[in-house]
Design a protein around this motif. Structure first.
Motif, mmCIF file in Angstrom:
data_model
loop_
_atom_site.group_PDB
_atom_site.id
_atom_site.type_symbol
_atom_site.label_atom_id
_atom_site.label_comp_id
_atom_site.label_asym_id
_atom_site.label_seq_id
_atom_site.Cartn_x
_atom_site.Cartn_y
_atom_site.Cartn_z
ATOM 1 N N ASN A 253 0.815 -1.217 0.000
ATOM 2 C CA ASN A 253 0.000 0.000 0.000
ATOM 3 C C ASN A 253 0.850 1.270 0.000
ATOM 4 O O ASN A 253 0.380 2.336 0.387
ATOM 5 C CB ASN A 253 -0.949 -0.019 1.202
ATOM 6 C CG ASN A 253 -2.028 -1.051 1.034
ATOM 7 O OD1 ASN A 253 -2.906 -0.894 0.208
ATOM 8 N ND2 ASN A 253 -1.944 -2.138 1.794
ATOM 9 N N ASP A 254 2.087 1.136 -0.446
ATOM 10 C CA ASP A 254 3.005 2.276 -0.582
ATOM 11 C C ASP A 254 3.177 3.075 0.712
ATOM 12 O O ASP A 254 3.360 4.292 0.676
ATOM 13 C CB ASP A 254 2.548 3.207 -1.712
ATOM 14 C CG ASP A 254 2.594 2.522 -3.063
ATOM 15 O OD1 ASP A 254 3.506 1.711 -3.288
ATOM 16 O OD2 ASP A 254 1.700 2.796 -3.896
ATOM 17 N N LYS A 255 3.133 2.391 1.831
ATOM 18 C CA LYS A 255 3.378 3.049 3.120
ATOM 19 C C LYS A 255 4.840 2.925 3.523
ATOM 20 O O LYS A 255 5.319 3.667 4.362
ATOM 21 C CB LYS A 255 2.495 2.439 4.224
ATOM 22 C CG LYS A 255 1.019 2.454 3.927
ATOM 23 C CD LYS A 255 0.460 3.843 3.921
ATOM 24 C CE LYS A 255 -1.045 3.792 3.681
ATOM 25 N NZ LYS A 255 -1.609 5.057 3.353
ATOM 26 N N VAL A 256 5.538 1.939 2.926
ATOM 27 C CA VAL A 256 6.956 1.720 3.178
ATOM 28 C C VAL A 256 7.632 1.535 1.826
ATOM 29 O O VAL A 256 7.204 0.710 1.026
ATOM 30 C CB VAL A 256 7.180 0.460 4.057
ATOM 31 C CG1 VAL A 256 8.663 0.209 4.268
ATOM 32 C CG2 VAL A 256 6.475 0.588 5.387
ATOM 33 N N SER A 257 8.682 2.309 1.603
ATOM 34 C CA SER A 257 9.399 2.206 0.327
ATOM 35 C C SER A 257 10.403 1.056 0.376
ATOM 36 O O SER A 257 10.757 0.556 1.450
ATOM 37 C CB SER A 257 10.131 3.513 0.034
ATOM 38 O OG SER A 257 11.205 3.674 0.941
ATOM 39 N N ALA A 258 10.882 0.675 -0.784
ATOM 40 C CA ALA A 258 11.904 -0.368 -0.865
ATOM 41 C C ALA A 258 13.164 0.057 -0.117
ATOM 42 O O ALA A 258 13.800 -0.763 0.564
ATOM 43 C CB ALA A 258 12.220 -0.674 -2.330
ATOM 44 N N GLU A 259 13.505 1.323 -0.219
ATOM 45 C CA GLU A 259 14.684 1.829 0.496
ATOM 46 C C GLU A 259 14.488 1.706 2.011
ATOM 47 O O GLU A 259 15.401 1.302 2.733
ATOM 48 C CB GLU A 259 14.965 3.283 0.110
ATOM 49 C CG GLU A 259 16.158 3.891 0.809
ATOM 50 C CD GLU A 259 17.470 3.145 0.550
ATOM 51 O OE1 GLU A 259 18.316 3.119 1.470
ATOM 52 O OE2 GLU A 259 17.649 2.575 -0.543
ATOM 53 N N GLU A 260 13.306 2.041 2.494
ATOM 54 C CA GLU A 260 13.026 1.910 3.927
ATOM 55 C C GLU A 260 13.076 0.452 4.364
ATOM 56 O O GLU A 260 13.586 0.134 5.446
ATOM 57 C CB GLU A 260 11.664 2.518 4.262
ATOM 58 C CG GLU A 260 11.649 4.025 4.171
ATOM 59 C CD GLU A 260 10.252 4.628 4.270
ATOM 60 O OE1 GLU A 260 10.112 5.663 4.931
ATOM 61 O OE2 GLU A 260 9.307 4.034 3.690
ATOM 62 N N LEU A 261 12.587 -0.444 3.517
ATOM 63 C CA LEU A 261 12.656 -1.872 3.836
ATOM 64 C C LEU A 261 14.106 -2.342 3.919
ATOM 65 O O LEU A 261 14.457 -3.139 4.798
ATOM 66 C CB LEU A 261 11.873 -2.694 2.811
ATOM 67 C CG LEU A 261 10.354 -2.581 2.905
ATOM 68 C CD1 LEU A 261 9.695 -3.274 1.715
ATOM 69 C CD2 LEU A 261 9.846 -3.156 4.213
ATOM 70 N N ARG A 262 14.960 -1.842 3.021
ATOM 71 C CA ARG A 262 16.384 -2.190 3.073
ATOM 72 C C ARG A 262 17.006 -1.680 4.378
ATOM 73 O O ARG A 262 17.805 -2.373 5.021
ATOM 74 C CB ARG A 262 17.121 -1.626 1.863
ATOM 75 C CG ARG A 262 16.925 -2.457 0.588
ATOM 76 C CD ARG A 262 17.866 -2.007 -0.540
ATOM 77 N NE ARG A 262 17.404 -0.809 -1.209
ATOM 78 C CZ ARG A 262 16.453 -0.787 -2.158
ATOM 79 N NH1 ARG A 262 15.879 -1.890 -2.541
ATOM 80 N NH2 ARG A 262 16.089 0.350 -2.713
ATOM 81 N N GLU A 263 16.627 -0.462 4.782
ATOM 82 C CA GLU A 263 17.137 0.091 6.038
ATOM 83 C C GLU A 263 16.680 -0.748 7.226
ATOM 84 O O GLU A 263 17.464 -1.001 8.150
ATOM 85 C CB GLU A 263 16.662 1.542 6.208
ATOM 86 C CG GLU A 263 17.306 2.528 5.271
ATOM 87 C CD GLU A 263 16.731 3.924 5.401
ATOM 88 O OE1 GLU A 263 16.078 4.229 6.443
ATOM 89 O OE2 GLU A 263 16.905 4.719 4.474
ATOM 90 N N ILE A 264 15.425 -1.180 7.195
ATOM 91 C CA ILE A 264 14.896 -2.025 8.268
ATOM 92 C C ILE A 264 15.668 -3.340 8.313
ATOM 93 O O ILE A 264 16.052 -3.820 9.393
ATOM 94 C CB ILE A 264 13.392 -2.265 8.083
ATOM 95 C CG1 ILE A 264 12.619 -0.964 8.323
ATOM 96 C CG2 ILE A 264 12.885 -3.368 9.020
ATOM 97 C CD1 ILE A 264 11.156 -1.014 7.896
#
Length: 120
Positions: A101-112
């Motif tokens: 749902n575009d609440k988390v970007s791929a970049e943010e997922l990589r950071e997580i």
């Protein structure tokens, strides 16, 4: 530890922000609708009985403080309830939902993922 009512949670959020407070100091946190002094006082005493709040006495006056951190409460009740009720007890399903749902970007997922791998 038992789950709090909505009003008890409101009082705890105010107390977590204030860190230490007399009942009168908590009243400005409740403006819509305003809460009466006696209402806040009663709820604080209930929270104390439940083990969420402690106090220091100064004569007949009490200064209250949280005995449980906001993070501890969130982990035990808020997040677990959310994951349990809406994501079938799966954090993977929750993260997937936010990603879809575009609440988390791929970049943010990589950071997580990096944070998880580092143990943060």
């Amino acid at each position: 530890m038992e789950k709090l009512t909505n009003k008890e949670e409101e009082i705890m959020r105010a107390l977590w922000k204030a860190e230490r407070a007399f009942v009168k100091d908590l009243l400005p946190f409740f403006t819509d609708p305003p809460l009466h002094y006696n209402t806040v006082s009663t709820i604080i005493r209930n929270l104390e009985e439940k083990g969420y709040v402690g106090h220091h006495s100064y004569g007949n006056t009490h200064e209250y403080f949280p005995l449980i951190s906001k993070e501890n409460y969130q982990n035990q009740f808020v997040i677990n309830k959310l994951v349990g009720e809406y994501f079938d007890n799966s954090y993977k399903n929750m993260v997937s939902y936010f990603a879809k749902n575009d609440k988390v970007s791929a970049e943010e997922l990589r950071e997580i993922l990096q944070m998880i791998e580092k143990g943060n």
